[in-house]
Design an enzyme around this catalytic site. Structure first.
Site, short mmCIF file in Angstrom:
data_model
loop_
_atom_site.label_atom_id
_atom_site.label_comp_id
_atom_site.label_asym_id
_atom_site.label_seq_id
_atom_site.Cartn_x
_atom_site.Cartn_y
_atom_site.Cartn_z
N ASP A 40 102.45 40.15 -10.71
CA ASP A 40 102.34 39.87 -9.28
C ASP A 40 100.88 39.69 -8.85
OD1 ASP A 40 105.04 40.34 -9.32
OD2 ASP A 40 105.01 41.98 -7.86
N HIS A 182 100.49 43.50 -12.83
CA HIS A 182 99.66 42.64 -11.98
C HIS A 182 98.56 42.01 -12.83
CE1 HIS A 182 101.57 45.61 -9.34
NE2 HIS A 182 101.47 44.72 -8.38
#
Length: 215
Positions: A40, A182
């Site tokens: 993400d 991430h």
């Protein structure tokens, strides 16, 4: 409702009874338990290329949920993600918590992020990762995208410690799981590549989320 791997399978089939579900121990020598690695908040101009280099070297495909505003100035990087066989999804345009917005604003955030991906790659995304895992009730009636959650949270953003991230994921992961990471921290990139090496040795096969949810 945000779909986990199991829920999204239900979303795309009438009954779990029709699925041919096997445990890891029942798999034949030619089969491997599938898991999905997702990232993400990118693209990041420094860490995303480093991650892509490592994944390419290992022949691994992942899923990237991109923030629309972060695509600005990183269009070539986004195209590289697609060209190297990774799946791209929307993480909204401004990384907002959808359930705190009106239905119209929540819809616009998701679609604006998706449209930015289309403007850059020429491909519409079918998947969205709601920031903070917060889905707007009834939003799925307004858009045709599939919301994707996760089963294993690496907490990489919190610890920013490579060793702890790797241990957490390797300990918790199982067949059919979606791993949340991430691509905006160096520690996350290092951990992700170690996770790939460790779990590949253990017999896992890394796939993109569409292969898990829509097969």
């Amino acid at each position: 409702m945000v779909l986990t791997a199991a829920a999204a399978l239900k979303y795309s089939t009438d009954s779990f009874s029709e699925l041919n579900i096997q445990t890891v121990g029942e798999l034949s020598d030619e089969e491997h338990p599938k898991i999905a690695l997702t990232f993400d908040d990118g693209p990041h101009p420094v860490y995303t290329p480093k991650l892509l280099d490592g994944l390419k070297e290992r022949g691994i495909h992942a899923t990237f949920f991109l923030i629309g505003k972060n695509i600005e100035g990183n269009e070539e990087l986004v195209n590289r993600i697609q060209e190297e066989g990774h799946l791209i999804g929307s993480h909204t345009y401004n990384h907002v918590q959808l359930n705190k917005l009106s239905e119209a604003k929540a819809r616009d955030e998701v679609l604006k992020g998706c449209n930015k991906i289309y403007e850059t790659t020429g491909t519409y995304s079918s998947f969205v990762r709601p920031p903070y895992g917060s889905w707007k009730k009834n939003l799925d009636f307004c858009i045709t995208m599939i919301p994707v959650s996760w089963n294993v949270d690496s907490l990489d953003w919190k610890t920013q410690n490579t060793e702890k991230i790797v241990k957490r994921v390797v300990k918790d992961v199982g067949e059919g799981d979606i791993i949340l990471m991430h691509d905006i921290f160096d520690t996350s990139v290092e951990a992700a590549l170690q996770i790939v090496d460790t779990l590949t040795e253990e017999g896992y096969q890394f796939v993109t989320v569409d292969e898990l949810l829509l097969e």
